[in-house]
Motif scaffolding. Structure first.
Motif, short mmCIF file in Angstrom:
data_model
loop_
_atom_site.label_atom_id
_atom_site.label_comp_id
_atom_site.label_asym_id
_atom_site.label_seq_id
_atom_site.Cartn_x
_atom_site.Cartn_y
_atom_site.Cartn_z
N ILE A 102 71.43 -1.57 44.37
CA ILE A 102 71.85 -1.51 42.97
C ILE A 102 71.32 -0.18 42.42
CG2 ILE A 102 71.71 -2.60 40.71
CD1 ILE A 102 71.11 -5.25 42.20
N ARG A 103 72.22 0.73 42.07
CA ARG A 103 71.77 2.08 41.75
C ARG A 103 72.55 2.69 40.58
NH1 ARG A 103 72.82 6.58 46.01
NH2 ARG A 103 72.70 7.80 44.09
N THR A 104 71.88 3.62 39.93
CA THR A 104 72.46 4.47 38.88
C THR A 104 73.26 3.68 37.85
OG1 THR A 104 74.25 5.06 40.44
CG2 THR A 104 72.44 6.61 40.21
N SER A 105 72.67 2.58 37.38
CA SER A 105 73.28 1.79 36.32
C SER A 105 72.36 1.81 35.10
CB SER A 105 73.54 0.36 36.79
OG SER A 105 74.52 0.33 37.80
N GLU A 106 72.93 1.51 33.93
CA GLU A 106 72.15 1.67 32.71
C GLU A 106 72.49 0.59 31.69
OE1 GLU A 106 71.11 5.06 29.30
OE2 GLU A 106 72.46 5.53 30.97
N ALA A 107 71.43 0.01 31.08
CA ALA A 107 71.57 -0.86 29.92
C ALA A 107 71.40 0.00 28.68
CB ALA A 107 70.54 -1.97 29.96
N LEU A 108 72.47 0.18 27.94
CA LEU A 108 72.50 1.17 26.88
C LEU A 108 71.71 0.78 25.64
CD1 LEU A 108 76.29 2.09 27.15
CD2 LEU A 108 74.35 3.42 28.00
N SER A 109 71.65 -0.52 25.34
CA SER A 109 70.99 -0.93 24.10
C SER A 109 70.03 -2.10 24.29
CB SER A 109 72.03 -1.29 23.03
OG SER A 109 72.79 -2.42 23.44
N GLY A 110 69.78 -2.48 25.56
CA GLY A 110 68.92 -3.63 25.79
C GLY A 110 68.21 -3.56 27.11
N ASP A 111 68.03 -4.71 27.76
CA ASP A 111 67.18 -4.84 28.94
C ASP A 111 68.00 -4.89 30.23
OD1 ASP A 111 64.97 -5.15 27.17
OD2 ASP A 111 65.47 -7.28 26.94
N GLY A 112 67.28 -4.63 31.36
CA GLY A 112 67.88 -4.81 32.67
C GLY A 112 68.86 -3.72 33.06
N GLY A 113 68.33 -2.53 33.40
CA GLY A 113 69.22 -1.44 33.79
C GLY A 113 70.02 -1.78 35.04
N GLY A 114 69.33 -2.25 36.08
CA GLY A 114 70.02 -2.65 37.30
C GLY A 114 70.51 -4.08 37.25
N LEU A 115 69.64 -5.00 36.79
CA LEU A 115 69.97 -6.43 36.81
C LEU A 115 69.24 -7.15 35.68
CD1 LEU A 115 70.23 -8.67 39.94
CD2 LEU A 115 68.98 -9.49 37.97
N TYR A 116 69.94 -8.04 35.02
CA TYR A 116 69.36 -8.86 33.95
C TYR A 116 69.56 -10.33 34.29
CZ TYR A 116 68.39 -10.73 29.28
OH TYR A 116 67.87 -11.44 28.22
N ASN A 117 68.47 -11.09 34.39
CA ASN A 117 68.51 -12.54 34.60
C ASN A 117 68.21 -13.24 33.27
OD1 ASN A 117 69.18 -13.13 37.27
ND2 ASN A 117 67.11 -12.82 38.00
N THR A 118 69.15 -14.04 32.80
CA THR A 118 68.95 -14.77 31.54
C THR A 118 68.06 -15.99 31.77
OG1 THR A 118 70.74 -16.41 31.70
CG2 THR A 118 71.35 -14.15 31.04
N PRO A 119 67.61 -16.69 30.71
CA PRO A 119 66.85 -17.93 30.88
C PRO A 119 67.64 -19.04 31.57
CG PRO A 119 66.53 -17.04 28.68
CD PRO A 119 67.63 -16.24 29.31
N ASN A 120 68.98 -18.92 31.61
CA ASN A 120 69.82 -19.92 32.26
C ASN A 120 70.02 -19.66 33.75
OD1 ASN A 120 70.30 -21.24 29.77
ND2 ASN A 120 71.92 -19.76 29.29
N ALA A 121 69.52 -18.54 34.24
CA ALA A 121 69.68 -18.22 35.66
C ALA A 121 69.00 -19.28 36.52
CB ALA A 121 69.09 -16.85 35.96
N ALA A 122 69.60 -19.58 37.68
CA ALA A 122 69.07 -20.64 38.54
C ALA A 122 68.95 -20.14 39.98
CB ALA A 122 69.98 -21.87 38.50
N ASN A 123 67.88 -20.55 40.65
CA ASN A 123 67.69 -20.25 42.08
C ASN A 123 67.87 -18.77 42.39
OD1 ASN A 123 67.32 -23.02 42.58
ND2 ASN A 123 69.52 -23.34 42.79
N SER A 124 67.22 -17.93 41.62
CA SER A 124 67.38 -16.49 41.81
C SER A 124 66.52 -16.02 42.98
CB SER A 124 66.97 -15.75 40.53
OG SER A 124 67.84 -16.09 39.47
N GLN A 125 67.20 -15.54 44.03
CA GLN A 125 66.52 -15.01 45.20
C GLN A 125 67.05 -13.63 45.53
OE1 GLN A 125 65.53 -17.78 48.52
NE2 GLN A 125 67.08 -19.10 47.61
N PHE A 126 66.13 -12.73 45.83
CA PHE A 126 66.50 -11.35 46.11
C PHE A 126 65.74 -10.88 47.35
CE2 PHE A 126 66.52 -12.23 41.58
CZ PHE A 126 67.85 -11.98 41.26
N THR A 127 66.47 -10.55 48.41
CA THR A 127 65.87 -10.11 49.67
C THR A 127 66.58 -8.84 50.14
OG1 THR A 127 65.45 -12.42 50.28
CG2 THR A 127 65.32 -10.78 52.04
#
Length: 323
Positions: A102-127
């Motif tokens: 995940i590269r060269t991405s931007e959140a212009l006015s908030g959080d999570g430039g590459g990735l944003y997980n909300t409070p509703n996200a489930a079973n988040s795994q990153f390998t």
């Protein structure tokens, strides 16, 4: 190569959707094309691969991907996303990512430039996920993880991401595993912690912070320290995730990961972990451990001897062959 939408500039997965995007060279966002020029007689004059400018733009959230359902990504590049929140990926569902950049991405006015997980996200795994050169005007240049679901992060490489705070990772969940990752040259532009800004690990379900590499994150490394079995040396990265042959993180990942789960048996490129695969288990030339980060530096232990007589023989690591 280019997409524009309100949410999910390239891909939107609805609440009931089940999506698996897998391959070895899949790119979402900016892409590569091969341009072949031929003469009238069919003679090939040139054959080049060229990057096309583009990417994904979401006027709201998820510059490349917005996930409301169940999504698995494997062998995927997420490039050049722009959104208000979640420049690359905005995840509001179940998300499993293996072997991705995940590269060269931007959140212009908030959080999570590459990735944003909300409070509703489930079973988040990153390998085996690389986060490279992402930015957020808010927090979490590489990744922003909300409270509400445990975070499982193994063999990641956070390289040169920036945000107000938590340039690499901003985490609000106290039940987390951050294991065998590289945090290099991430920056908090107005906050205190370039690599990680996180709440403390207070639960017993996950192991917390262990076997990670921290170096050159500014102004400080991490709000929760650097954990156990840490390596505080330059990982000698080149490009986004590759390791130099002299990198101090080679063979230094958590040894328990080797046989713990099939998802740890390959790296970002689908090369086997560790060190070329099980045929090198027990070899005396190196500890049988994987490398920290998304990339496995493959050491070719075996050599081929071609004598005059008898036939050629391949010498396996740890063995001998006399002539």
């Amino acid at each position: 190569c280019e997409g524009i939408a309100g949410n999910g500039g390239v891909l939107y997965n609805a609440p009931a959707g089940v999506v698996d995007v897998s391959g070895t060279t899949v790119r979402l966002g900016s892409c590569l094309v091969r341009i072949i020029v031929e003469a009238d007689d069919g003679t090939e004059l040139s054959n080049v691969v060229q990057a096309l400018e583009g990417g994904g733009l979401a006027t709201q959230n998820g510059g490349i991907i917005y996930n409301d359902g169940n999504m698995q990504l494997g062998g995927v590049g997420v490039y050049d996303g722009l959104a208000q929140v979640g420049g690359g990926i905005y995840n509001n569902g179940q998300l499993d990512i293996r072997n991705a950049l995940i590269r060269t991405s931007e959140a212009l006015s908030g959080d999570g430039g590459g990735l944003y997980n909300t409070p509703n996200a489930a079973n988040s795994q990153f390998t085996n996920v690389g986060f490279y050169d992402n930015a957020a005007s808010g927090n979490g240049g590489g990744m922003y993880h909300s409270a509400g679901v445990n975070l499982l992060l193994h063999h990641g490489t956070f390289n040169q991401n920036s945000a107000s705070d938590g340039g690499g990772l901003y985490n609000l969940e106290d039940d987390f595993t951050i294991n065998s990752n590289i945090f290099y040259a991430n920056e908090a532009t107005t906050g205190n912690n370039g690599a990680i800004q996180s709440v403390d690990h207070v639960t017993n379900n996950d192991v917390g912070l262990d076997y990670n590499n921290f170096f050159a994150n500014t102004p400080n490394e991490s709000s929760i320290g650097t954990g156990s079995n840490d390596i505080l040396e330059d990982p000698l990265l080149f490009g986004s995730v590759l390791l130099d042959v002299d990198s101090p993180v080679i063979d230094q990942a958590d040894p328990s990961l080797v046989a713990a789960n099939p998802r740890f048996e390959i790296d970002l490129r689908a090369e086997p972990r560790p060190d070329g695969g099980p045929e090198n288990a027990g070899a005396e030339v190196s500890p049988y451990r994987s490398d920290i980060g998304a990339y496995e530096h493959i050491k070719r232990y075996a050599c081929e001897i071609i004598p005059l007589d008898p036939d050629p023989v391949t010498v396996v690591a740890g063995s001998e062959q006399l002539y």
